[in-house]
Design a protein around this motif. Sequence first.
Motif, mmCIF file in Angstrom:
data_model
loop_
_atom_site.group_PDB
_atom_site.id
_atom_site.type_symbol
_atom_site.label_atom_id
_atom_site.label_comp_id
_atom_site.label_asym_id
_atom_site.label_seq_id
_atom_site.Cartn_x
_atom_site.Cartn_y
_atom_site.Cartn_z
ATOM 1 N N LEU A 238 38.144 40.561 49.613
ATOM 2 C CA LEU A 238 39.086 40.710 50.723
ATOM 3 C C LEU A 238 40.314 39.850 50.500
ATOM 4 O O LEU A 238 41.440 40.256 50.816
ATOM 5 C CB LEU A 238 38.403 40.333 52.040
ATOM 6 C CG LEU A 238 39.244 40.488 53.311
ATOM 7 C CD1 LEU A 238 39.737 41.926 53.464
ATOM 8 C CD2 LEU A 238 38.434 40.071 54.543
ATOM 9 N N MET A 239 40.119 38.647 49.965
ATOM 10 C CA MET A 239 41.241 37.768 49.660
ATOM 11 C C MET A 239 42.200 38.443 48.672
ATOM 12 O O MET A 239 43.419 38.483 48.890
ATOM 13 C CB MET A 239 40.743 36.453 49.061
ATOM 14 C CG MET A 239 41.859 35.510 48.611
ATOM 15 S SD MET A 239 41.300 34.171 47.537
ATOM 16 C CE MET A 239 41.004 35.078 46.012
ATOM 17 N N THR A 240 41.645 38.986 47.593
ATOM 18 C CA THR A 240 42.476 39.626 46.565
ATOM 19 C C THR A 240 43.222 40.824 47.117
ATOM 20 O O THR A 240 44.427 40.980 46.885
ATOM 21 C CB THR A 240 41.590 40.062 45.376
ATOM 22 O OG1 THR A 240 40.866 38.933 44.890
ATOM 23 C CG2 THR A 240 42.442 40.636 44.260
ATOM 24 N N VAL A 241 42.500 41.664 47.868
ATOM 25 C CA VAL A 241 43.125 42.857 48.450
ATOM 26 C C VAL A 241 44.255 42.455 49.395
ATOM 27 O O VAL A 241 45.350 43.038 49.371
ATOM 28 C CB VAL A 241 42.081 43.716 49.194
ATOM 29 C CG1 VAL A 241 42.767 44.828 49.987
ATOM 30 C CG2 VAL A 241 41.084 44.312 48.208
ATOM 31 N N SER A 242 44.012 41.445 50.236
ATOM 32 C CA SER A 242 45.023 40.998 51.203
ATOM 33 C C SER A 242 46.265 40.463 50.499
ATOM 34 O O SER A 242 47.391 40.761 50.905
ATOM 35 C CB SER A 242 44.438 39.931 52.120
ATOM 36 O OG SER A 242 43.385 40.439 52.892
ATOM 37 N N LEU A 243 46.057 39.656 49.461
ATOM 38 C CA LEU A 243 47.194 39.110 48.720
ATOM 39 C C LEU A 243 48.006 40.215 48.056
ATOM 40 O O LEU A 243 49.243 40.205 48.092
ATOM 41 C CB LEU A 243 46.702 38.109 47.670
ATOM 42 C CG LEU A 243 46.129 36.792 48.200
ATOM 43 C CD1 LEU A 243 45.558 35.953 47.065
ATOM 44 C CD2 LEU A 243 47.202 36.000 48.948
ATOM 45 N N VAL A 244 47.314 41.194 47.468
ATOM 46 C CA VAL A 244 48.016 42.310 46.823
ATOM 47 C C VAL A 244 48.801 43.114 47.859
ATOM 48 O O VAL A 244 49.971 43.463 47.641
ATOM 49 C CB VAL A 244 47.017 43.220 46.077
ATOM 50 C CG1 VAL A 244 47.712 44.507 45.615
ATOM 51 C CG2 VAL A 244 46.424 42.492 44.884
ATOM 52 N N VAL A 245 48.163 43.403 48.987
ATOM 53 C CA VAL A 245 48.847 44.156 50.055
ATOM 54 C C VAL A 245 50.065 43.380 50.552
ATOM 55 O O VAL A 245 51.138 43.960 50.777
ATOM 56 C CB VAL A 245 47.879 44.435 51.228
ATOM 57 C CG1 VAL A 245 48.636 45.001 52.432
ATOM 58 C CG2 VAL A 245 46.791 45.412 50.794
#
Length: 467
Positions: free
Chosen positions: A229-236
Amino acid sequence: MNGTSGSAASSRSMLAPLALAQFICSFAGSNMNVMINDISEDLDTTVKGVQITITLFLLIMAICMIPCSKLTDRWGRKRCFFAGLTLYGAGALLSMVAPGLGVLILGNSVLEGVGTALLIPPVYIFATLAYGDTVSRARAFGVISGMGGIGAAAGPLIGGLITTAISWRAAFFFQVCVIAAIMVLGRRIVDPVEPDPTRRFDTVGAVLSAAGMFFVVFGILQADTNVVLMTVSLVVGVVFLLWFLAHVRSLERAGREPLLSTSLFRDRTSNIGLVTQNIQWVILMGTSFVVAVFLQTVRGYNAIETGVIFTPATVGVLISSLAAERLAARRSQKTLIVTGFVVAVAGIVVLLALVRASSSVIAFGPGLLLIGLGLGGMLTPSVNIVQSSVPESMQGEISGLSRSVSNLGSSFGTAIAGTILVSGLATGNRAYALAMATLGVFALIGLVAATRLPRSKQPSGPAHLPG
């Protein structure tokens, strides 16, 4: 002659409500740090829940600061100032009677956050336009930024005193009282520029920039619980920010006014000044949160004991802030900022070394004093450099950008250092050491950035940008 003295008197009377406004907004960002145990027990929540509330307050300030600064041109600076005070006061009242974490987030994080974003840009616009020369502007920014630093540094002490003597809820009543005093003192403020109701507002840009910053900070908060979730949020978040940049460039090519003009970033000195501002608040708010949580959850201190330990930081900020005018007349902006980072780095090293070597509360004093002295000494020159780099017509934009960058630094400091502290990476003294070492790395990055400032840059007033 009478006109000159009248103008000076008007400027002085304006300074008190502006400085108090910056004080209470900075106070709100740090005073809850010493109430963590009291709030979590009273509202049946966790340290993580209180951390999210604090971080959201700082984040909402950051994501709303630029859009709200643009509204000052459309609605008027004084109108935005008082609208922000009203929202802030309503949020403080709601927080005071909050029955649960959700209502506390609505009052403290949302209403106080948006209120702050509305009232802070006018503070710096008024100060910039009212004081035209380097020394007087340095004095004004010294008082305002100094009060901001004191608010952040003294927040734990004042909050601890109120919480222990009465209740954590009384700390929000204290904020309501200060807001009421600002409203009374600010009645005579005169808007230096007429508002333009026809001024275009870039709604799409506001949404894109807000979404980008939100997802970046949200991603950081997930670091200890969900790496995916951290990675997805940062990418978004990065995607939204790149989309925002493309949107701004598209509007400028079409000859339309975007939320944030790219011309603000043409001045290299201003850009570096923004970086130093961001990192200063990463250090200040990060240290405040880490030390407060460590003292309460590991050492078992109560609110007042925790707050008293922050006294050296408050004293340090107060001493260096009061010296801002005298220092600005004798030293370059670069020298003050570089020195400030050197002292802050030394403070973090001392804080790590002494706390590791001794369990005494006195061990926190020297390090916190040095951090306070370092940060207080460079808050004013960083603000002065940034605000003085653009023409008067763009003061709304640069004020919003400057405050947004600072508040984003505050939210980064609380999110990054706080997440490390409450994560499973380490516990007790090791978690504290890891969080403080991370802040030390940020301080070193700030020091490197400060060394790249040109020594000859001495702002004397808003300068016109090329093109």
